[in-house]
Enzyme design. Structure first.
Site, PDB file in Angstrom:
ATOM      1  N   VAL A  40     -83.267  73.044  52.910  1.00 56.70           N
ATOM      2  CA  VAL A  40     -83.821  74.349  52.533  1.00 56.70           C
ATOM      3  C   VAL A  40     -82.722  75.299  52.031  1.00 56.70           C
ATOM      4  CG1 VAL A  40     -85.048  76.381  53.386  1.00 56.70           C
ATOM      5  CG2 VAL A  40     -85.867  74.091  53.958  1.00 56.70           C
TER       6      VAL A  40
ATOM      7  N   ASP B 231     -74.441  51.708  51.225  1.00 52.77           N
ATOM      8  CA  ASP B 231     -74.323  53.120  50.868  1.00 52.77           C
ATOM      9  C   ASP B 231     -74.803  54.028  52.013  1.00 52.77           C
ATOM     10  OD1 ASP B 231     -73.475  54.798  48.872  1.00 52.77           O
ATOM     11  OD2 ASP B 231     -75.292  54.689  47.660  1.00 52.77           O
TER      12      ASP B 231
ATOM     13  N   GLU C  17     -94.028  65.319  43.950  1.00 58.35           N
ATOM     14  CA  GLU C  17     -93.585  64.062  43.352  1.00 58.35           C
ATOM     15  C   GLU C  17     -94.716  63.062  43.553  1.00 58.35           C
ATOM     16  OE1 GLU C  17     -89.495  63.602  45.165  1.00 58.35           O
ATOM     17  OE2 GLU C  17     -88.994  64.046  43.076  1.00 58.35           O
TER      18      GLU C  17
ATOM     19  N   GLY D  78     -90.791  73.561  50.194  1.00 60.53           N
ATOM     20  CA  GLY D  78     -90.636  73.306  48.763  1.00 60.53           C
ATOM     21  C   GLY D  78     -91.858  73.577  47.937  1.00 60.53           C
TER      22      GLY D  78
ATOM     23  N   LYS E 273     -94.670  76.240  51.947  1.00 56.93           N
ATOM     24  CA  LYS E 273     -93.782  77.189  52.625  1.00 56.93           C
ATOM     25  C   LYS E 273     -92.312  76.840  52.285  1.00 56.93           C
ATOM     26  CE  LYS E 273     -95.763  77.137  56.878  1.00 56.93           C
ATOM     27  NZ  LYS E 273     -96.147  77.648  58.205  1.00 56.93           N
TER      28      LYS E 273
ATOM     29  N   PRO F 255     -76.393  62.106  42.161  1.00 56.48           N
ATOM     30  CA  PRO F 255     -76.699  61.655  43.514  1.00 56.48           C
ATOM     31  C   PRO F 255     -75.947  62.519  44.524  1.00 56.48           C
ATOM     32  CG  PRO F 255     -75.740  59.880  42.164  1.00 56.48           C
ATOM     33  CD  PRO F 255     -75.538  61.150  41.430  1.00 56.48           C
TER      34      PRO F 255
ATOM     35  N   ASN G 227     -80.447  60.223  51.984  1.00 56.29           N
ATOM     36  CA  ASN G 227     -81.187  59.336  52.888  1.00 56.29           C
ATOM     37  C   ASN G 227     -81.930  58.207  52.170  1.00 56.29           C
ATOM     38  OD1 ASN G 227     -82.946  61.200  51.796  1.00 56.29           O
ATOM     39  ND2 ASN G 227     -84.191  61.383  53.635  1.00 56.29           N
TER      40      ASN G 227
ATOM     41  N   GLY H 154     -80.060  64.502  44.146  1.00 57.37           N
ATOM     42  CA  GLY H 154     -80.588  63.708  45.258  1.00 57.37           C
ATOM     43  C   GLY H 154     -79.939  63.972  46.596  1.00 57.37           C
ATOM     44  N   ALA H 155     -80.684  63.669  47.658  1.00 60.22           N
ATOM     45  CA  ALA H 155     -80.138  63.657  49.021  1.00 60.22           C
ATOM     46  C   ALA H 155     -79.628  62.247  49.320  1.00 60.22           C
ATOM     47  CB  ALA H 155     -81.225  64.070  50.011  1.00 60.22           C
TER      48      ALA H 155
END
Ligand code: NDP
Length: 490
Positions: free
Chosen positions: A235, A95, A464, A460, A457, A182, A158, A155-156
């Site tokens: 961002v 993936d 988590e 975010g 800043k 995702p 990476n 989700g990102a």
């Protein structure tokens, strides 16, 4: 032979794999070769509706399941993940293109840690009792820690499996349901997580996966049935999602980008500092949000640092087939990301940074970029200001502590930061002064589940992992208990 990663179906809704070929096709590309290894479909409006409906219905019942039992299911899922780590790691490698040597230890394994950790906490998510005076039998208050309801995870690309687990585990432990979208670039890992959670006993509808690009994400974010959004992304996307969430006064967790400083004082252990700079710039081909991409080095050790870094890159990097366990450096996730990183490299050269090593696309199929190091980088250069999200390290000079802290903090980002020094007081002083949510002393980029992770800043808000995550997936209800009579003015 071309690898095949075709899943049973594109989505996982209400406890089962679901396909609807009416959705726009979504090709999954293996970054090491550029080949299509699976074809999925984006979620249609009808499927998004089904996911939200089933999550809403399931959440009410799930919240009534005792925490112990919720936790047991998550822990069982962690055990299944560990037992299948190799298969899951292979899918993650296909993936994302990340080498199997990495995915075997950093992806599904980290997801299992999160499920186990939050599974263990699930029975202890409680409120507090607050005495209000008057001795025994006097008034008191207590708080209830309630789930939020239906949470959306986005989700990102990476760390697709890790991101899905880092969001699902605390959300579910607290009694919420989740609809997870995702990144369209890496849709496979979250589907496996959904399958495993259900195999472990999760009731249908509590965790759903819908595929699609940002527009599918936006539909989920805006839906009035959704109570919370947890996004891992850039961002600019974070700003949009936060604004949409504000319309509905929804809770958010924003895990966004960074341009983090890694500060190396001249008394540092040189070999360890070089290791940290390698980990914090080249692991996952540099595609890690918390990377220490601004490496500040004191002049007394700068040339020794650059020389040792150069030697280790030359002797140590094994670029190649990510499925081959000899490989320790894989491709970038996509042609688009590779081009973005190359654009930054050209800017670095144009703006006068000294290219020490790398800088070119590798002469092979797929999206491989050489590990790249720039020295003599100054604060105004584009490569020192903007997140590159690729294997590009910038080395900057600095003279003293006050100066480096001011320059490290002169960024809109505030995700992470690190310091290398043998002077313990200085180490603690520097991390205390860094405007960052996550910091390291004499190491870099370790993110165990026990430790809260997140940024300040523009990087975010919310956290988590750790106990802190529980606060972001629950809300507090206060209950005042009157034990005596009620006084009224008339
Ligand atoms: P993007 O911001 O492009 O995308 C993140 C997710 O948001 C994707 O699933 C994307 O969908 C979705 N999305 C895009 N637009 C919208 C919208 N308007 N509404 C709802 N959802 C939307 O980030 P990348 O995937 O390119 O990931 C890289 C970024 O993530 C980097 O900036 C990196 O620093 C950050 N990141 C932060 C981490 C952290 O924990 N702080 C960890 C990992 C990465 P799609 O892409 O499918 O269109």
């Amino acid at each position: 032979m071309k690898p095949n990663a075709q899943p049973t179906a594109s989505h996982f809704i209400n406890g089962a794999p679901v396909e609807d070929p009416a959705g726009a096709p979504l090709d999954v590309i293996y970054p090491a070769t550029g080949e299509v290894i699976a074809r999925l479909h984006e979620a249609t409006p009808a499927l998004i509706e089904e996911a939200l409906e089933s999550a809403g219905a399931a959440q009410r019942e799930w919240a009534a399941v005792p925490g112990r039992e919720r936790g047991r299911i998550l822990i069982r899922a962690a055990e299944i993940i560990r037992a299948r780590n190799r298969d899951l790691s292979r899918i993650e490698t296909l993936d994302t293109g990340k080498p199997l040597t990495e995915t075997l230890v950093a992806d599904a394994a980290s997801g299992a840690d999160a499920l186990e950790y939050f599974g263990g906490l699930a029975a202890s998510i409680t409120g507090e009792q607050i005495p209000l005076g008057g001795g025994p039998g006097g008034d008191f208050a207590y708080t209830l820690r309630e789930p939020l309801g239906v949470c959306v995870g986005i989700g990102a690309w990476n760390y697709p499996t890790q991101i899905a687990c880092w969001k699902a585990a605390p959300a579910l432990a607290c009694g919420n349901a989740m609809v997870f979208k995702p990144s369209e670039t890496t849709p496979l890992g979250a589907l496996k997580l959904a399958e495993i959670l259900h195999e472990a006993g999760l009731p249908a509808g509590v965790f759903n996966v819908v595929q699609g690009a940002g527009d599918v994400g936006a539909v989920l974010v805006r839906d009035p049935r959704v109570a919370k959004i947890s996004l891992t992304g850039s961002v600019p996307t974070g700003r949009k999602v936060y604004a949409m969430a504000a319309e509905g006064m929804k809770h958010v967790t924003m895990e966004l980008g960074g341009k983090s400083p890694l500060i190396i004082f001249d008394d540092a252990d040189l070999e360890d500092a070089v290791s940290a700079a390698i980990l914090g710039n080249f692991y996952s081909s540099g595609q890690i949000c918390s990377n220490g991409t601004r490496v500040f080095v004191q002049p007394a050790i700068k040339e020794a640092f650059l020389a040792r870094l150069g030697e280790r890159i030359k002797a140590g990097v094994v670029m190649g087939d990510p499925l081959d366990e000899a490989t320790n450096f894989g491709p970038m996730v996509s042609e688009g990301q590779l081009r973005l990183a190359l654009g930054y490299i050209h800017k670095g050269i144009e703006e006068g940074a000294r290219l020490v090593t790398g800088g070119r696309r590798a002469d092979r199929p797929g999206f491989f970029l050489e590990p790249t190091v720039f020295a003599d980088v100054t604060d105004e250069m584009t490569i020192a200001r903007e997140e590159i999200f690729g294997p590009v390290m910038s080395v900057l000079d600095f003279n003293d502590e006050a100066e480096v802290i001011a320059r490290a903090n002169a960024s809109e980002y505030g995700l992470a930061g690190g310091v290398f020094t043998r002077d313990l007081s200085r180490a603690h002083r520097v991390v205390a002064a860094l405007e960052a949510g996550t910091t390291w002393i004499n190491t870099y980029n370790l993110t165990p589940v026990e430790m809260p992770f997140g940024g300040v800043k523009a990087s975010g808000l919310g956290r988590e992992n750790g106990r802190a995550a529980i606060e972001h997936y629950t809300q507090v209800k206060s209950v005042y208990v009157g034990m005596g009579g009620v006084d009224a003015p008339f």
